[in-house]
Scaffold this motif. Structure first.
Motif, PDB file in Angstrom:
ATOM      1  N   ALA A 130     106.316  16.644 -25.693  1.00 28.13           N
ATOM      2  CA  ALA A 130     105.475  15.547 -25.209  1.00 28.13           C
ATOM      3  C   ALA A 130     104.953  15.833 -23.812  1.00 28.13           C
ATOM      4  CB  ALA A 130     106.267  14.237 -25.231  1.00 28.13           C
ATOM      5  N   GLU A 131     105.788  16.445 -22.960  1.00 30.92           N
ATOM      6  CA  GLU A 131     105.355  16.764 -21.602  1.00 30.92           C
ATOM      7  C   GLU A 131     104.289  17.860 -21.599  1.00 30.92           C
ATOM      8  OE1 GLU A 131     106.219  15.190 -18.869  1.00 30.92           O
ATOM      9  OE2 GLU A 131     107.603  13.852 -19.899  1.00 30.92           O
ATOM     10  N   ALA A 132     104.298  18.703 -22.622  1.00 31.78           N
ATOM     11  CA  ALA A 132     103.345  19.814 -22.666  1.00 31.78           C
ATOM     12  C   ALA A 132     101.968  19.388 -23.148  1.00 31.78           C
ATOM     13  CB  ALA A 132     103.874  20.922 -23.568  1.00 31.78           C
ATOM     14  N   VAL A 133     101.908  18.381 -24.026  1.00 33.95           N
ATOM     15  CA  VAL A 133     100.640  18.043 -24.692  1.00 33.95           C
ATOM     16  C   VAL A 133      99.513  17.728 -23.718  1.00 33.95           C
ATOM     17  CG1 VAL A 133      99.518  16.341 -26.181  1.00 33.95           C
ATOM     18  CG2 VAL A 133     101.672  17.402 -26.893  1.00 33.95           C
ATOM     19  N   PRO A 134      99.710  16.868 -22.670  1.00 33.58           N
ATOM     20  CA  PRO A 134      98.588  16.595 -21.757  1.00 33.58           C
ATOM     21  C   PRO A 134      98.055  17.853 -21.076  1.00 33.58           C
ATOM     22  CG  PRO A 134     100.364  15.010 -21.426  1.00 33.58           C
ATOM     23  CD  PRO A 134     100.904  16.080 -22.321  1.00 33.58           C
ATOM     24  N   VAL A 135      98.966  18.759 -20.700  1.00 36.40           N
ATOM     25  CA  VAL A 135      98.525  19.994 -20.034  1.00 36.40           C
ATOM     26  C   VAL A 135      97.791  20.893 -21.027  1.00 36.40           C
ATOM     27  CG1 VAL A 135      99.261  21.960 -18.633  1.00 36.40           C
ATOM     28  CG2 VAL A 135     100.528  19.816 -18.519  1.00 36.40           C
ATOM     29  N   LEU A 136      98.291  20.949 -22.268  1.00 43.40           N
ATOM     30  CA  LEU A 136      97.617  21.739 -23.298  1.00 43.40           C
ATOM     31  C   LEU A 136      96.218  21.212 -23.563  1.00 43.40           C
ATOM     32  CD1 LEU A 136     100.560  22.265 -25.803  1.00 43.40           C
ATOM     33  CD2 LEU A 136      99.281  24.089 -24.679  1.00 43.40           C
ATOM     34  N   MET A 137      96.079  19.895 -23.634  1.00 45.19           N
ATOM     35  CA  MET A 137      94.766  19.311 -23.880  1.00 45.19           C
ATOM     36  C   MET A 137      93.804  19.627 -22.730  1.00 45.19           C
ATOM     37  SD  MET A 137      94.809  17.910 -26.854  1.00 45.19           S
ATOM     38  CE  MET A 137      95.782  19.344 -27.294  1.00 45.19           C
ATOM     39  N   ALA A 138      94.319  19.558 -21.503  1.00 42.89           N
ATOM     40  CA  ALA A 138      93.478  19.896 -20.352  1.00 42.89           C
ATOM     41  C   ALA A 138      93.070  21.365 -20.396  1.00 42.89           C
ATOM     42  CB  ALA A 138      94.232  19.601 -19.053  1.00 42.89           C
ATOM     43  N   SER A 139      94.003  22.223 -20.833  1.00 40.76           N
ATOM     44  CA  SER A 139      93.711  23.650 -20.934  1.00 40.76           C
ATOM     45  C   SER A 139      92.619  23.916 -21.961  1.00 40.76           C
ATOM     46  CB  SER A 139      94.985  24.407 -21.306  1.00 40.76           C
ATOM     47  OG  SER A 139      94.703  25.759 -21.604  1.00 40.76           O
ATOM     48  N   PHE A 140      92.755  23.290 -23.143  1.00 40.34           N
ATOM     49  CA  PHE A 140      91.754  23.514 -24.191  1.00 40.34           C
ATOM     50  C   PHE A 140      90.401  22.945 -23.792  1.00 40.34           C
ATOM     51  CE2 PHE A 140      95.519  23.979 -27.106  1.00 40.34           C
ATOM     52  CZ  PHE A 140      95.262  25.300 -27.412  1.00 40.34           C
ATOM     53  N   ALA A 141      90.390  21.801 -23.120  1.00 39.92           N
ATOM     54  CA  ALA A 141      89.124  21.220 -22.669  1.00 39.92           C
ATOM     55  C   ALA A 141      88.429  22.160 -21.686  1.00 39.92           C
ATOM     56  CB  ALA A 141      89.374  19.859 -22.018  1.00 39.92           C
ATOM     57  N   LYS A 142      89.220  22.748 -20.793  1.00 41.49           N
ATOM     58  CA  LYS A 142      88.658  23.703 -19.831  1.00 41.49           C
ATOM     59  C   LYS A 142      88.092  24.922 -20.546  1.00 41.49           C
ATOM     60  CE  LYS A 142      90.184  26.917 -16.234  1.00 41.49           C
ATOM     61  NZ  LYS A 142      91.363  27.423 -15.475  1.00 41.49           N
ATOM     62  N   ASP A 143      88.832  25.430 -21.553  1.00 45.26           N
ATOM     63  CA  ASP A 143      88.374  26.608 -22.287  1.00 45.26           C
ATOM     64  C   ASP A 143      87.087  26.317 -23.062  1.00 45.26           C
ATOM     65  OD1 ASP A 143      90.495  28.059 -21.336  1.00 45.26           O
ATOM     66  OD2 ASP A 143      91.747  27.731 -23.109  1.00 45.26           O
ATOM     67  N   VAL A 144      86.993  25.124 -23.624  1.00 47.28           N
ATOM     68  CA  VAL A 144      85.777  24.744 -24.354  1.00 47.28           C
ATOM     69  C   VAL A 144      84.578  24.747 -23.413  1.00 47.28           C
ATOM     70  CG1 VAL A 144      84.614  22.824 -25.498  1.00 47.28           C
ATOM     71  CG2 VAL A 144      86.937  23.448 -26.171  1.00 47.28           C
ATOM     72  N   GLN A 145      84.770  24.219 -22.200  1.00 42.01           N
ATOM     73  CA  GLN A 145      83.676  24.200 -21.230  1.00 42.01           C
ATOM     74  C   GLN A 145      83.270  25.622 -20.826  1.00 42.01           C
ATOM     75  OE1 GLN A 145      85.164  21.804 -18.014  1.00 42.01           O
ATOM     76  NE2 GLN A 145      84.622  19.862 -19.011  1.00 42.01           N
ATOM     77  N   VAL A 146      84.285  26.464 -20.611  1.00 43.83           N
ATOM     78  CA  VAL A 146      83.999  27.852 -20.220  1.00 43.83           C
ATOM     79  C   VAL A 146      83.251  28.570 -21.340  1.00 43.83           C
ATOM     80  CG1 VAL A 146      85.052  30.088 -19.728  1.00 43.83           C
ATOM     81  CG2 VAL A 146      85.925  28.027 -18.620  1.00 43.83           C
ATOM     82  N   ASP A 147      83.691  28.379 -22.588  1.00 46.07           N
ATOM     83  CA  ASP A 147      83.037  29.037 -23.727  1.00 46.07           C
ATOM     84  C   ASP A 147      81.611  28.537 -23.915  1.00 46.07           C
ATOM     85  OD1 ASP A 147      85.361  30.410 -24.131  1.00 46.07           O
ATOM     86  OD2 ASP A 147      86.091  29.125 -25.758  1.00 46.07           O
ATOM     87  N   ALA A 148      81.436  27.228 -23.721  1.00 45.04           N
ATOM     88  CA  ALA A 148      80.094  26.650 -23.879  1.00 45.04           C
ATOM     89  C   ALA A 148      79.158  27.205 -22.816  1.00 45.04           C
ATOM     90  CB  ALA A 148      80.170  25.133 -23.794  1.00 45.04           C
TER      91      ALA A 148
END
Length: 438
Positions: free
Chosen positions: A405-423
């Protein structure tokens, strides 16, 4: 030419000393090798053998003890007992290193008796001209040549060992090369200074962790001057309220998850000696000599593995492990491996999230890898192993902590950042502005 001759003599001397130590331990162990118990006790003898061999082998043993994906539990437990405790260096040797670094007169006061001491360096309390107290990490004089000679001997031994039946399929040279590289990187105090600066910049706005600030103008390849933090105590929850214990655990997890999933950094040495509490109860992270930067593809893969594990997607976890592996056997039973990993993830996913224990999951995953001959890349194994070590420490603060549960918010932030970088990478460049005629 003189340096080359010195190097050859040093290598020959280290070879003779190593051969003598190995012979002595082999003769002592031979009577029991014919029995199962005798062979099992070889692991118990390993710490004494490596200590006798010298600082490189002690450091390598400490590092390999964390690779539970490669070695059986008994060996990892035994090597984990290795202590990097050596005699303090002579004051003259410390003074010589300071002088060669151009820092002979840099301190208004310097305590020659170290506050901490290891095979690579000693740490001394000192005072600047303005009264500021600092900690000065001084590399042992001549230690680089000794470690480099021992690494060459270890590589030669691994190469010769390929003739043994049990060693043919083990990537011994690759493992020793990785371990040797990790040990030698700890000799570069400039890199450690940069790692401290990076950790402070990345974590400063997200956690309350305290990381010593380096004094850049008084630091170099063999000397690292840092902020002195007084009153450091062991990372223990004694005297803390339940609420404070929970705050400490979540702060540490947020920091480690951000390092792994967002910044792509792994502090591979977060053992109890490098994770402390200051006088105010704040968590202090020490010794950034073994901080590894993950390639971006590995960072993404590990984040994907952790998220799919939390979601119970075993086949995807297995594919990530295979895709990131350093070596796969030619006759790998790929479907068998995928089925075994899927069963393991399904079992873990069936438990309540707060009841999930990486300490139970990871050793079974590592055993599957060994059974199928899948050798994980060190860059992929280190993050999982660092979390494994961390879990044991923070469970003492809060046995109910929910790792996933503690990891999920950080993982979501990581994936959101990666999506922006890829876009942004896929976005076509903006057309040139039209030229307006005068």
């Amino acid at each position: 030419m003189r340096e080359q001759r010195t190097s050859r003599w040093l290598l020959a001397g280290r070879a003779c000393a190593t051969a003598s130590v190995l012979t002595g331990h082999l003769v002592a162990a031979l009577p029991g090798l014919a029995t199962r118990g005798g062979r099992a006790r070889l692991a118990d003898r390993a710490p004494r053998l490596l200590t006798a061999l010298g600082p490189f082998f002690v450091k390598a043993g400490q590092l390999v003890s964390t690779r539970r994906d490669l070695l059986p539990e008994r060996w990892c437990d035994a090597l984990g007992e290795l202590a990097d405790e050596v005699r303090p260096p002579r004051s003259a040797a410390v003074a010589r290193t300071l002088a060669e670094a151009g820092l002979a007169d840099a301190f208004a006061g310097f305590e020659w008796e170290p506050v901490a001491c290891g095979s690579i360096a000693s740490v001394h309390r000192a005072r600047l001209a303005d009264g500021t107290e600092v900690a000065v990490k001084v590399q042992r004089h001549g230690i680089r040549r000794v470690l480099e000679a021992d690494l060459r001997l270890a590589l030669l031994g691994a190469r010769a060992g390929r003739v043994l039946p049990g060693m043919r399929d083990l990537p011994a040279e690759e493992m020793i090369g990785q371990l040797g590289g990790a040990v030698l990187r700890q000799l570069d105090f400039t890199a450690e200074r940069d790692a401290l600066l990076l950790l402070r910049a990345n974590l400063g706005g997200h956690t309350e962790l305290r990381i010593p600030a380096p004094v850049e103008e008084l630091s170099g390849p063999t000397v690292l001057t840092m902020e002195f933090i007084p009153g450091l105590g062991r990372f223990r929850p004694l005297g803390m309220t339940v609420e404070r214990r929970q705050e400490v655990v979540r702060d540490v997890l947020r920091a480690v998850y951000r390092m792994l999933f967002v910044d792509g950094l792994v502090h591979c040495d977060l053992h109890p000696g490098n994770l402390c509490l200051d006088g105010e109860g704040r968590v202090v992270v020490l010794d950034a000599g073994f901080v590894v930067r993950l390639p971006d593809a590995v960072r993404r893969s590990f984040a994907g593995f952790f998220l799919n594990m939390a979601q119970g997607n075993g086949p995807k976890c297995a594919d990530i492990v295979l895709d990131s592996a350093a070596r796969l056997p030619a006759d790998l039973d790929r479907e068998g491996f995928r089925a075994a990993v899927t069963a393991l993830v399904d079992e873990a996913f069936g438990a309540l999230s707060k009841d999930f224990e990486l300490g139970a999951f990871a050793p079974r995953l590592f055993k599957l890898q060994r059974d199928f001959g899948v050798f994980a890349a060190a860059e992929f194994a280190f993050p999982l192993l660092s979390l494994l070590v961390l879990e044991g420490m923070i469970k003492e603060f809060d046995s109910e902590v929910d790792f996933q549960a503690e990891a999920v918010p950080v993982l979501m932030a990581s994936f959101a950042k990666d999506v922006q970088v890829d876009a942004a990478a896929r976005r076509p460049p903006a057309p040139d502005a039209p030229v307006v005629a005068p």
